[in-house]
Write a protein that holds these residues in place. Sequence first.
Motif, PDB file in Angstrom:
ATOM      1  N   TYR A  45     -16.380 -12.283-102.900  1.00 17.01           N
ATOM      2  CA  TYR A  45     -15.217 -11.525-102.422  1.00 17.01           C
ATOM      3  C   TYR A  45     -14.450 -12.297-101.348  1.00 17.01           C
ATOM      4  O   TYR A  45     -13.210 -12.313-101.349  1.00 17.01           O
ATOM      5  CB  TYR A  45     -15.660 -10.170-101.877  1.00 17.01           C
ATOM      6  N   SER A  46     -15.168 -12.924-100.421  1.00 17.13           N
ATOM      7  CA  SER A  46     -14.488 -13.704 -99.382  1.00 17.13           C
ATOM      8  C   SER A  46     -13.763 -14.897 -99.988  1.00 17.13           C
ATOM      9  O   SER A  46     -12.636 -15.223 -99.591  1.00 17.13           O
ATOM     10  CB  SER A  46     -15.503 -14.174 -98.336  1.00 17.13           C
ATOM     11  N   ALA A  49     -10.582 -13.756-101.567  1.00 17.12           N
ATOM     12  CA  ALA A  49      -9.553 -13.484-100.562  1.00 17.12           C
ATOM     13  C   ALA A  49      -8.902 -14.776-100.079  1.00 17.12           C
ATOM     14  O   ALA A  49      -7.674 -14.850 -99.923  1.00 17.12           O
ATOM     15  CB  ALA A  49     -10.164 -12.725 -99.380  1.00 17.12           C
ATOM     16  N   TRP A  72      -5.770  -9.659 -93.209  1.00 18.62           N
ATOM     17  CA  TRP A  72      -7.106  -9.546 -93.804  1.00 18.62           C
ATOM     18  C   TRP A  72      -8.187  -9.604 -92.733  1.00 18.62           C
ATOM     19  O   TRP A  72      -9.120  -8.786 -92.734  1.00 18.62           O
ATOM     20  CB  TRP A  72      -7.299 -10.667 -94.827  1.00 18.62           C
ATOM     21  N   TYR A  76     -10.568  -6.545 -91.897  1.00 18.04           N
ATOM     22  CA  TYR A  76     -11.997  -6.762 -92.110  1.00 18.04           C
ATOM     23  C   TYR A  76     -12.782  -6.429 -90.848  1.00 18.04           C
ATOM     24  O   TYR A  76     -13.853  -5.807 -90.910  1.00 18.04           O
ATOM     25  CB  TYR A  76     -12.245  -8.222 -92.513  1.00 18.04           C
ATOM     26  N   THR A 231      -2.960  -5.653-100.415  1.00 10.03           N
ATOM     27  CA  THR A 231      -3.989  -6.604-100.840  1.00 10.03           C
ATOM     28  C   THR A 231      -4.939  -6.959 -99.692  1.00 10.03           C
ATOM     29  O   THR A 231      -6.154  -7.118 -99.913  1.00 10.03           O
ATOM     30  CB  THR A 231      -3.346  -7.880-101.405  1.00 10.03           C
ATOM     31  N   ALA A 232      -4.419  -7.076 -98.477  1.00  7.57           N
ATOM     32  CA  ALA A 232      -5.284  -7.378 -97.338  1.00  7.57           C
ATOM     33  C   ALA A 232      -6.290  -6.256 -97.121  1.00  7.57           C
ATOM     34  O   ALA A 232      -7.467  -6.503 -96.824  1.00  7.57           O
ATOM     35  CB  ALA A 232      -4.449  -7.587 -96.076  1.00  7.57           C
ATOM     36  N   PHE A 235      -8.994  -6.394-100.076  1.00  7.65           N
ATOM     37  CA  PHE A 235      -9.942  -7.493 -99.887  1.00  7.65           C
ATOM     38  C   PHE A 235     -10.842  -7.244 -98.677  1.00  7.65           C
ATOM     39  O   PHE A 235     -12.006  -7.662 -98.664  1.00  7.65           O
ATOM     40  CB  PHE A 235      -9.204  -8.815 -99.724  1.00  7.65           C
TER      41      PHE A 235
END
Length: 324
Positions: A45-46, A49, A72, A76, A231-232, A235
């Motif tokens: 996943y990272s 991103a 992001w 996060y 999207t940020a 993710f």
Amino acid sequence: MHVTTEVWLITIAVLVAVLVFDLVVIGRRPHEPSMRECGIAIGVYSGLAVLFGLGVGYLAGPRYAGEFFAGWLTEYSLSVDNLFIFVIIMANLRVPRHLQQFALMVGIVLALIFRGIFIALGAAAIERFSWVFFVFGAFLIYTAVKLYLDYRSHDDDDEATENAVMRWVRRTFRSSQDFHGTSLTVVQDGKRLITPMFFVVVALGTTDLLFALDSIPAIYGLTQEPYLVFTANVFALMGLRQLYFLIGGLLQRLVYLSVGLSVILAFIGVKLILHALHEYHLDDRLGITVDVPIWLSLLVIIGTLAITTVASLLKSRRDVRSGQ
């Protein structure tokens, strides 16, 4: 940044497909993931991103790539802070370890729904009303101060599982005492009862709603592009279930995370207010420079998170050595 309807639909379809697949797998086989499974998922996943951010830079330019990465990282960090509350909810409601992954998946889906709603509302408000930046900025500064005061007072967040919604659910519905897998309701003696998993979902949902109120203004302080905001956020939420199991006790060692987040939110709040002053041409009258470049925002975010993490781990190590 121009994003066509087709790109929006493809992005949403791909991300939703990944989440639906994950949810179906978890629903059929609830379990406690291994460290290897968690590490692989977080790495994938990272990596996705990072690749997405690089793709944004290649197609739209470095400015928008910087906005994505800043958003992001901020989202996060806020999501990791959210994990602290999830840990407390799981402990207080005594969720069996093999069912916690399902509960976390539900919590993440609810977070996506709430954030999607706030993203749309935020975009509409920003497009029509410039003064909303004053509101967002003031709210973030208030949140930053509250986070810092909560850290100083060592609040334990037990209220996360006993808020007004939870109390209303307890009073209104009959419930069973035992978990029945991932089922939210069960029939006993001819009566439909809610299970403890229903309480878990309600607790996670109300927590997600509160965190969405913080996260959306924060990212709109870094970019006003709804596509990057969306999207940020997606993710940032991917891989949190696995992160929950992977770092476990490490969450408790990040003692200065709230302080670091308060600094980041205060910085973004001030940036939003400066932007609002610029929108109303008040910066010229006050002689204030409002141009905060995205590279500076990214530097502040990365630097604050790095200092916070290192300081937290050093303090935890000292506490262990001193026997605290």
